[in-house]
Design a protein around this motif. Structure first.
Motif, mmCIF file in Angstrom:
data_model
loop_
_atom_site.group_PDB
_atom_site.id
_atom_site.type_symbol
_atom_site.label_atom_id
_atom_site.label_comp_id
_atom_site.label_asym_id
_atom_site.label_seq_id
_atom_site.Cartn_x
_atom_site.Cartn_y
_atom_site.Cartn_z
ATOM 1 N N MET A 1 58.358 -67.795 -47.634
ATOM 2 C CA MET A 1 58.944 -66.662 -46.910
ATOM 3 C C MET A 1 60.374 -67.010 -46.494
ATOM 4 N N GLU A 2 61.306 -66.063 -46.657
ATOM 5 C CA GLU A 2 62.703 -66.276 -46.303
ATOM 6 C C GLU A 2 62.967 -65.805 -44.878
ATOM 7 N N ILE A 3 63.872 -66.493 -44.182
ATOM 8 C CA ILE A 3 64.220 -66.095 -42.824
ATOM 9 C C ILE A 3 64.832 -64.701 -42.803
ATOM 10 N N ASN A 4 65.571 -64.322 -43.861
ATOM 11 C CA ASN A 4 66.186 -62.993 -43.934
ATOM 12 C C ASN A 4 65.137 -61.895 -43.955
ATOM 13 N N GLY B 1 71.752 -69.383 -39.625
ATOM 14 C CA GLY B 1 70.531 -68.891 -40.247
ATOM 15 C C GLY B 1 69.823 -69.920 -41.101
ATOM 16 N N ASN B 2 70.215 -71.188 -41.002
ATOM 17 C CA ASN B 2 69.555 -72.251 -41.765
ATOM 18 C C ASN B 2 68.305 -72.716 -41.036
ATOM 19 N N VAL B 3 67.202 -72.777 -41.750
ATOM 20 C CA VAL B 3 65.922 -73.180 -41.161
ATOM 21 C C VAL B 3 65.890 -74.693 -40.997
ATOM 22 N N LYS B 4 65.765 -75.156 -39.752
ATOM 23 C CA LYS B 4 65.698 -76.597 -39.454
ATOM 24 C C LYS B 4 64.307 -77.017 -39.000
ATOM 25 N N GLY B 5 63.580 -76.086 -38.367
ATOM 26 C CA GLY B 5 62.214 -76.360 -37.979
ATOM 27 C C GLY B 5 62.061 -76.928 -36.583
ATOM 28 N N ILE C 1 58.074 -71.806 -43.235
ATOM 29 C CA ILE C 1 59.050 -71.482 -44.271
ATOM 30 C C ILE C 1 59.391 -72.757 -45.030
ATOM 31 N N ASN C 2 58.980 -72.794 -46.298
ATOM 32 C CA ASN C 2 59.207 -74.007 -47.116
ATOM 33 C C ASN C 2 58.659 -75.251 -46.421
ATOM 34 N N ASN C 3 57.422 -75.111 -45.899
ATOM 35 C CA ASN C 3 56.725 -76.211 -45.210
ATOM 36 C C ASN C 3 57.409 -76.639 -43.915
ATOM 37 N N ILE C 4 58.288 -75.801 -43.379
ATOM 38 C CA ILE C 4 58.943 -76.083 -42.102
ATOM 39 C C ILE C 4 58.523 -75.001 -41.123
ATOM 40 N N GLU C 5 58.140 -75.422 -39.915
ATOM 41 C CA GLU C 5 57.646 -74.471 -38.926
ATOM 42 C C GLU C 5 58.770 -73.983 -38.008
ATOM 43 N N VAL C 6 58.809 -72.643 -37.836
ATOM 44 C CA VAL C 6 59.712 -72.027 -36.866
ATOM 45 C C VAL C 6 58.875 -71.112 -35.990
ATOM 46 N N LEU C 7 59.450 -70.730 -34.850
ATOM 47 C CA LEU C 7 58.728 -69.862 -33.913
ATOM 48 C C LEU C 7 59.541 -68.607 -33.639
#
Length: 458
Positions: free
Chosen positions: A1-4, A50-54, A86-92
């Motif tokens: 899934m993309e953050i956008n 907008g870069n996913v860091k987790g 997202i790409n095996n990285i967790e965000v909330l």
């Protein structure tokens, strides 16, 4: 899934790389702003680009967010905490729903502040914005609020005459209560004050200016009006008629009049601005500016739902009414659309003009503090009455025509007597007389006190 894909589902969003527990205000102000507005989401574990860091401990972040909201936000807003991988990285995702009990305050460090959303920022609410938030939270509107003005001290002849003329029905005083203009205790609501003959709300004002070019420079004509909203509407239409051209083109068996602007489009525009303007802005007023190539109307208050009109498809814009009582009365008088958006009506009426081109399509622009409508002048001009030595009768307003009729019968009548006959201020009569003189229609011979009026070119 993309953050956008996630953020596209939200009306507003913020990115937070980490949860700043020692600086809760840095992100709780957005919680306050989203709850006070249209809702929105904060994404934790995403940087400003907008870069996913987790996040390392999503569950711990969830618990800390819950505690901070409980400790620092009053009243408690409705929120959802949604973890995403997202790409095996967790965000909330902290999703804040639209609040029903505004204003929602941030309370901490000796401060109690409500925030609102402006673009991509969460800013402290101004005094005027606080009034709107309080009204929203109490499920009230400005026009429904009761005033200290007693109905027995005010008359409504302008409203009664307009009602009879536009509906072919007799006016009944009981309509004041049923329309919401008077309370059960016999006091005016703000809506009632706006429709009273001697409107006591001084922020109900109109500034009109006819400029000498396509930009603001020297003013050819200007006028200022204060008071009853129906009177403001009438004076605005009179100003437009007096300061725009009525063109015509030759036909085989005569000629055809072609107005510079579609009258119904102008009327709809002015009604929208008088009805939907923000009357809590005490230092604001409706501005009508006429240039050589366009007409603009600007009023205090952006869109009621907080969105920007230029970002929307106007055919999809629903009619959300900041002042529903005013809107209902205007609809009863057939001054505005009973269903749908008046913006579409403005475009359709303009499109019906002969010689319409796409570049003449009306434009709408809003900010958090104001709304503007721009209508462009028709370019299909073949001949103009002003340029061929004729006086186009359509350039005269109805009141100016009545003034000339009265003067023709009583050439020694005074301005004061005219104002009494027409039930308007002496200043209004003086303004009309001045315009008639400029148009070469009227002159005055002799002394001010015992001279006579002479009508020309009629």
């Amino acid at each position: 899934m993309e953050i956008n894909n996630l953020i596209s589902e939200c009306t507003a969003y913020d990115f937070k790389l980490v949860l700043e527990e020692t600086r809760p205000k840095s992100w709780l102000k957005s919680v306050s702003a989203f709850a006070n507005g249209l809702g929105g989401s904060l994404f934790f574990g995403v940087d400003d680009e907008g870069n996913v860091k987790g996040l390392k401990d999503v569950q711990g972040v969830c618990e800390s967010i819950s505690n901070k909201i409980r400790d620092y936000i009053d009243p408690l807003p409705e929120v959802e905490m949604i973890p995403h991988r997202i790409n095996n990285i967790e965000v909330l995702q902290l999703k804040v729903n639209i609040g029903s009990y505004t204003p929602y305050y941030y309370v901490g460090n000796g401060q109690k502040m409500a925030f609102i959303r402006v673009g991509d920022e969460s800013l402290p609410a101004s005094a005027e914005q606080m009034v709107r938030l309080v009204l929203k939270g109490s499920n009230k509107t400005f026009d429904s609020l009761h005033t200290s003005y007693k109905v027995d001290d005010y008359s409504f002849s302008i409203l009664a005459n307009s009602f009879k003329k536009r509906t072919n029905q007799e006016w009944d005083k009981k309509f004041l209560l049923s329309f919401g203009l008077v309370s059960n205790t016999g006091h005016l609501t703000n809506a009632g004050a706006l429709f009273a003959d001697d409107c006591p709300l001084w922020q109900s004002r109109l500034y009109c200016t006819r400029w000498d070019s396509i930009e603001k420079g020297d003013a050819i004509n200007d006028a200022e009006f204060t008071g009853n909203v129906l009177m403001l509407l009438r004076e605005a239409m009179n100003f437009v008629k007096s300061n725009t051209k009525n063109s015509w083109k030759k036909l085989a068996n005569g000629r055809k009049n072609e107005p510079e602007y579609a009258e119904r489009a102008v009327l709809e525009t002015l009604v929208n601005h008088f009805i939907h303007r923000d009357y809590t802005v005490m230092g604001g007023e409706v501005h009508l500016d006429i240039y050589n190539n366009r007409l603009t109307v600007t009023s205090p208050g952006g869109m009621y739902n907080g969105l920007l009109i230029q970002d929307l498809d106007i055919t999809e814009v629903s009619s959300e009414r900041r002042n529903p009582i005013l809107a209902n009365v205007m609809a009863q008088l057939d001054y505005m659309e009973k269903r749908g958006s008046g913006l579409t009506r403005i475009c359709n009426e303009t499109k019906a003009l002969d010689g319409y081109k796409d570049e003449l399509k009306p434009k709408f622009k809003s900010t958090p503090t104001q709304f503007q409508t721009v209508i462009f002048a028709s370019t299909n001009t073949f001949y103009v009455g002003d340029n061929d030595g004729e006086l186009s009768e359509t350039k005269l307003t109805e009141r100016q025509k009545i003034i000339l009729t009265i003067i023709k019968k009583s050439p020694t009548i005074t301005g004061k007597q005219l104002s009494e006959k027409l039930s308007v201020s002496q200043r209004t009569i003086e303004r009309d007389i001045s315009l008639l003189k400029k148009m070469g229609v009227l002159t005055h011979e002799g002394k001010d006190n015992d001279g006579i009026w002479v009508i020309k070119n009629i």
